[in-house]
Design an enzyme around this catalytic site. Structure first.
Site, PDB file in Angstrom:
ATOM      1  N   ARG A 179       4.092   9.434 -12.844  1.00  0.00           N
ATOM      2  CA  ARG A 179       4.667   8.237 -13.373  1.00  0.00           C
ATOM      3  C   ARG A 179       4.504   7.743 -14.870  1.00  0.00           C
ATOM      4  NH1 ARG A 179       1.037   6.609  -7.981  1.00  0.00           N
ATOM      5  NH2 ARG A 179       2.594   7.303  -6.479  1.00  0.00           N
ATOM      6  N   ARG A 272       3.819  -2.483  -6.197  1.00  0.00           N
ATOM      7  CA  ARG A 272       3.472  -1.394  -7.150  1.00  0.00           C
ATOM      8  C   ARG A 272       4.724  -0.787  -7.859  1.00  0.00           C
ATOM      9  NH1 ARG A 272       0.074   3.808  -5.073  1.00  0.00           N
ATOM     10  NH2 ARG A 272       2.005   4.593  -4.593  1.00  0.00           N
ATOM     11  N   ARG A 283       7.072   7.322   2.647  1.00  0.00           N
ATOM     12  CA  ARG A 283       5.736   6.917   2.843  1.00  0.00           C
ATOM     13  C   ARG A 283       5.128   6.045   4.081  1.00  0.00           C
ATOM     14  NH1 ARG A 283       2.744   7.596  -2.960  1.00  0.00           N
ATOM     15  NH2 ARG A 283       3.910   9.588  -3.720  1.00  0.00           N
TER      16      ARG A 283
HETATM   17  N1  LIG Z   1      -6.338  -5.873  -0.911  1.00  0.00           N
HETATM   18  C1  LIG Z   1      -5.397  -5.719  -1.850  1.00  0.00           C
HETATM   19  N2  LIG Z   1      -4.543  -6.951  -1.727  1.00  0.00           N
HETATM   20  C2  LIG Z   1      -3.197  -6.977  -2.430  1.00  0.00           C
HETATM   21  N3  LIG Z   1      -2.992  -5.791  -3.252  1.00  0.00           N
HETATM   22  C3  LIG Z   1      -3.806  -4.859  -3.212  1.00  0.00           C
HETATM   23  C4  LIG Z   1      -4.950  -4.643  -2.468  1.00  0.00           C
HETATM   24  N4  LIG Z   1      -5.427  -3.489  -2.844  1.00  0.00           N
HETATM   25  C5  LIG Z   1      -4.640  -2.798  -3.583  1.00  0.00           C
HETATM   26  N5  LIG Z   1      -3.437  -3.655  -3.914  1.00  0.00           N
HETATM   27  C6  LIG Z   1      -2.467  -3.246  -4.565  1.00  0.00           C
HETATM   28  O1  LIG Z   1      -1.701  -2.357  -3.852  1.00  0.00           O
HETATM   29  C7  LIG Z   1      -1.042  -1.464  -4.747  1.00  0.00           C
HETATM   30  C8  LIG Z   1      -1.348  -0.014  -4.028  1.00  0.00           C
HETATM   31  O2  LIG Z   1      -2.779   0.268  -4.405  1.00  0.00           O
HETATM   32  P1  LIG Z   1      -3.111   1.586  -4.993  1.00  0.00           P
HETATM   33  O3  LIG Z   1      -2.088   2.472  -5.877  1.00  0.00           O
HETATM   34  O4  LIG Z   1      -4.459   1.528  -5.195  1.00  0.00           O
HETATM   35  O5  LIG Z   1      -2.644   2.166  -3.555  1.00  0.00           O
HETATM   36  P2  LIG Z   1      -3.476   3.877  -3.042  1.00  0.00           P
HETATM   37  O6  LIG Z   1      -3.776   3.718  -1.762  1.00  0.00           O
HETATM   38  O7  LIG Z   1      -4.069   4.507  -4.224  1.00  0.00           O
HETATM   39  O8  LIG Z   1      -1.786   4.545  -2.977  1.00  0.00           O
HETATM   40  P3  LIG Z   1      -1.353   5.937  -3.442  1.00  0.00           P
HETATM   41  O9  LIG Z   1      -2.085   6.627  -2.093  1.00  0.00           O
HETATM   42  O10 LIG Z   1      -0.012   5.947  -3.039  1.00  0.00           O
HETATM   43  O11 LIG Z   1      -1.848   6.687  -4.455  1.00  0.00           O
HETATM   44  C9  LIG Z   1      -1.535  -1.781  -6.038  1.00  0.00           C
HETATM   45  O12 LIG Z   1      -0.242  -2.346  -6.684  1.00  0.00           O
HETATM   46  C10 LIG Z   1      -2.500  -2.534  -5.751  1.00  0.00           C
HETATM   47  O13 LIG Z   1      -2.721  -3.330  -7.065  1.00  0.00           O
HETATM   48  N1  LIG Z   2      -4.449  16.540   0.429  1.00  0.00           N
HETATM   49  C1  LIG Z   2      -4.599  16.057  -0.965  1.00  0.00           C
HETATM   50  N2  LIG Z   2      -3.798  14.822  -0.829  1.00  0.00           N
HETATM   51  C2  LIG Z   2      -3.789  14.241  -1.946  1.00  0.00           C
HETATM   52  C3  LIG Z   2      -4.498  14.869  -3.219  1.00  0.00           C
HETATM   53  N3  LIG Z   2      -4.462  14.095  -4.320  1.00  0.00           N
HETATM   54  C4  LIG Z   2      -3.787  12.973  -3.809  1.00  0.00           C
HETATM   55  N4  LIG Z   2      -3.501  13.044  -2.704  1.00  0.00           N
HETATM   56  C5  LIG Z   2      -2.814  12.189  -1.532  1.00  0.00           C
HETATM   57  O1  LIG Z   2      -1.450  12.098  -1.896  1.00  0.00           O
HETATM   58  C6  LIG Z   2      -0.957  10.881  -1.466  1.00  0.00           C
HETATM   59  C7  LIG Z   2      -0.008  10.409  -2.521  1.00  0.00           C
HETATM   60  O2  LIG Z   2      -0.523  10.285  -3.765  1.00  0.00           O
HETATM   61  P1  LIG Z   2       0.491   9.764  -5.005  1.00  0.00           P
HETATM   62  O3  LIG Z   2      -0.543   9.888  -6.165  1.00  0.00           O
HETATM   63  O4  LIG Z   2       1.515  10.429  -5.071  1.00  0.00           O
HETATM   64  O5  LIG Z   2       0.680   8.252  -4.419  1.00  0.00           O
HETATM   65  C8  LIG Z   2      -2.063   9.965  -1.180  1.00  0.00           C
HETATM   66  O6  LIG Z   2      -2.383   9.668   0.043  1.00  0.00           O
HETATM   67  C9  LIG Z   2      -3.458  10.586  -1.912  1.00  0.00           C
HETATM   68  O7  LIG Z   2      -4.544  10.550  -1.209  1.00  0.00           O
HETATM   69  C10 LIG Z   2      -5.082  16.062  -3.013  1.00  0.00           C
HETATM   70  O8  LIG Z   2      -5.787  16.947  -3.936  1.00  0.00           O
HETATM   71  N5  LIG Z   2      -5.075  16.560  -1.689  1.00  0.00           N
END
Ligand SMILES: Nc1ncnc2c1ncn2[C@@H]1O[C@H](COP(=O)(O)OP(=O)(O)OP(=O)(O)O)[C@@H](O)[C@H]1O
Ligand SMILES: Nc1nc2c(ncn2[C@@H]2O[C@H](COP(=O)(O)O)[C@@H](O)[C@H]2O)c(=O)[nH]1
Length: 544
Positions: A179, A272, A283
């Site tokens: 990204r 996001r 997703r």
């Molecule tokens: N409790 C909350 N309330 C509102 N917005 C939130 C909250 N927690 C996270 N967010 C927002 O939701 C979006 C998604 O969060 P984040 O990227 O941390 O998700 P993730 O679980 O890591 O996703 P991925 O698995 O795709 O990496 C972000 O823009 C974040 O700022």
């Molecule tokens: N099994 C694994 N899952 C992973 C790993 N690193 C990230 N993730 C999961 O992928 C999705 C999507 O991530 P994104 O960065 O494309 O939004 C998310 O649920 C992560 O937890 C890994 O090493 N192994």
């Protein structure tokens, strides 16, 4: 009385020279070590497939009389001059590098652990795996899973910001495109599908999964890098990956993060703004199955609901029992260097490392493996090392009357220099612990070394360094006594039993010298009997 001896001194002779017919590259001054497990010998030494940076491992199968070089998983130790090796439970070999720095001396070679068996099946070839031993009170790694957009990354970022020295992020590999704000090597190792597949086949990954149409995986190295920096490793992976890690020996804490609703999840994903509409739909479809698996698969010990971010973060910290910003992972309290020349002795979970060689100071180190956790891939944590100095660990010693066999030894009352004990079979009661009250006690034992020269049997009451499991006599003490025996040129001892003084567990070691010097013993006994009679008359000791 317990059967004696219950202690097996099992000196492993290391540094054997091997002709394996396989051309292990061993420098002349380097010595290989071989251990036998079932029909196989594992030869550790030289270097691996010509790479001077990797310690070599070869396997010899007795049945086929063939040598093979296994695929080695994990980062192993760099070669050194010599090693000690001891077979542990669960298909693991403890390898101690002789003369290496304290943080690089203890390693584990897994040859038939659950992880190795799994990898052998997956990769369809012979596999062994290294994990480095990490000392101290290491905290478990953390696996955080949850549907895309729930806020895992946000929570992890908060944790790392507030506790920078405590946590480290395991940087995953992915075949998806970066990204706009993502940096290679920081957010992910962005890689090509063919490259990643090859690395998976080479056994470089702890886990991997196809997630939302791309390949994601945690390399063993990513976890090792964090652990080696002294930090607690956090893995942000999907449920499939969490399942694989659960089946491995990483021994992590598993946390699943749930959204308050599917609608809120969708809103967060859209807000996001990092995915196309098609990707968002994919997703969201996957999210339902993930939430179901997260809540009911039994993988996760903790489920957090991320409705209010601050609240959820507080709950996360509670789950992780965070107290302050102290480094937590495998940080050594003090570095104990293992002696260059040593022998190793194994008793249960305790390994006694005894210094040998010309300039020996007779140092002894106990490597306690009773609390180890983790293992390959990653690190074996929770190793405890303790040094044993000279004799002072032997708190008290005294003679006892022996009527010829261990089974019938008659432990009468024993009086220590400043302590009075009432000794009966298998139990010792501390009567009083202050000075002698004017009673003139004859200490049965001069310092242990002398004592051994002069009596035919001696009982040693040894204070334990740690609590003692009765079925697992403490080799620390056995080693200390063995050292005394060695010094006076006497044969090994037997462990009598574990007894207790009040709540303090002690080990009683018995030594028999079934020859001469009875006169001295008789004289001592007369003195003791007189003292005991005096004490009884004064009510200081009581009959049992
Ligand atoms: N409790 C909350 N309330 C509102 N917005 C939130 C909250 N927690 C996270 N967010 C927002 O939701 C979006 C998604 O969060 P984040 O990227 O941390 O998700 P993730 O679980 O890591 O996703 P991925 O698995 O795709 O990496 C972000 O823009 C974040 O700022
Ligand atoms: N099994 C694994 N899952 C992973 C790993 N690193 C990230 N993730 C999961 O992928 C999705 C999507 O991530 P994104 O960065 O494309 O939004 C998310 O649920 C992560 O937890 C890994 O090493 N192994």
């Amino acid at each position: 009385m317990g059967e004696a001896p219950a202690f097996f001194v099992d000196h492993l002779e290391n540094g054997q020279q091997h002709t394996n017919g396989f051309g292990v590259k061993t420098e002349p001054e380097h010595r290989d070590t071989s251990v036998q497990i079932g029909d196989r010998s594992y030869v550790i030494g030289g270097n691996h497939e010509g790479n001077p940076l990797f310690l070599g491992v070869q396997i010899h199968d007795k049945n086929t009389n063939k040598w093979s070089t296994p695929t080695v998983l994990g980062t192993g130790p760099k070669p050194c001059k010599a090693y000690s090796a001891i077979v542990l439970k669960q298909g693991r070999i403890l390898v101690i590098k002789k003369g290496s720095a304290s943080d690089d001396s203890i390693w584990f070679l897994e040859v038939d652990s659950p992880f190795v068996r799994e990898q052998r099946k997956l990769l369809g070839k012979e596999v062994v795996a290294w994990s480095k031993g990490v000392r101290g009170n290491a905290e478990k790694p953390i696996v955080i899973s949850g549907p895309s957009g729930v806020g895992k990354g946000t929570l992890i970022a908060m944790l790392m910001k507030e506790f920078p020295s405590m946590f480290g992020f395991s940087v995953s590999h992915t075949t998806r495109s970066p990204r706009c704000m993502e940096e290679n090597g920081v957010h992910y190792h962005f890689t090509d599908k063919t490259v990643m597949e090859k690395e998976i086949n080479d056994g470089k990954f702890l886990e991997y999964a196809s997630v939302h149409g791309n390949l994601y995986g945690t390399s063993i190295e990513s976890v090792e890098v964090v652990t080696d920096s002294g930090k607690r490793c956090i893995l942000d992976i999907d449920v499939q990956g969490a399942r694989s890690v659960k089946a491995s020996s990483l021994d992590a804490v598993f946390i699943f993060v749930c959204p308050p609703s599917m609608k809120e999840l969708e809103d967060r994903l859209r807000a996001r703004g990092t995915e196309t509409e098609e990707q968002i739909q994919k997703r969201l479809r996957n999210a339902e199955a993930e939430i179901k698996a997260g809540e009911s698969s039994g993988i996760f010990e903790h489920i957090l609901y991320n409705d209010n971010l601050e609240e959820c973060y507080k709950n996360l910290k509670n789950v992780l029992r965070i107290i302050d910003d102290a480094p937590v992972n495998g940080v050594q309290v003090e570095g104990i260097n293992l002696p260059k020349e040593h022998t190793v002795t194994k008793n249960g979970d305790k390994i006694l490392i005894q210094e040998t060689g010309e300039a020996t100071k007779n140092n002894m180190i106990v490597l306690d493996l009773s609390s180890i956790n983790g293992g390959a891939p990653g690190r074996t944590r929770g190793i405890v090392l303790d040094t044993i100095g000279q004799i002072p660990h032997i708190a008290t010693c005294g003679t006892l009357k022996v009527d010829g066999s261990l089974k019938h030894c008659n432990l009468n009352r024993f009086v220590g220099p400043k302590r009075r004990f009432d000794i009966a079979y298998k139990s010792v009661t501390l009567l009083e612990e202050k000075a002698n009250d004017g009673v003139s006690f004859s200490t049965l034992s001069p310092p242990p070394t002398l004592c051994l020269d002069e009596v035919n049997a001696s009982l040693f009451l040894c204070k334990s360094l740690a609590s003692i499991n009765p079925s697992d006599p403490d080799p620390v003490m056995a080693g200390a006594v063995a050292r005394i025996l060695k010094r006076v040129g006497l044969p090994p001892l037997g462990v009598l039993d574990v007894i207790s003084i009040g709540s303090l567990p002690v080990l009683a070691y018995i030594y028999f010298r079934l020859e001469k010097q009875f006169a001295w013993l008789d004289e001592q006994e007369k003195r003791v009997n007189a003292t005991v009679a005096d004490m009884r008359a004064r009510g200081i000791i009581r009959d049992r």
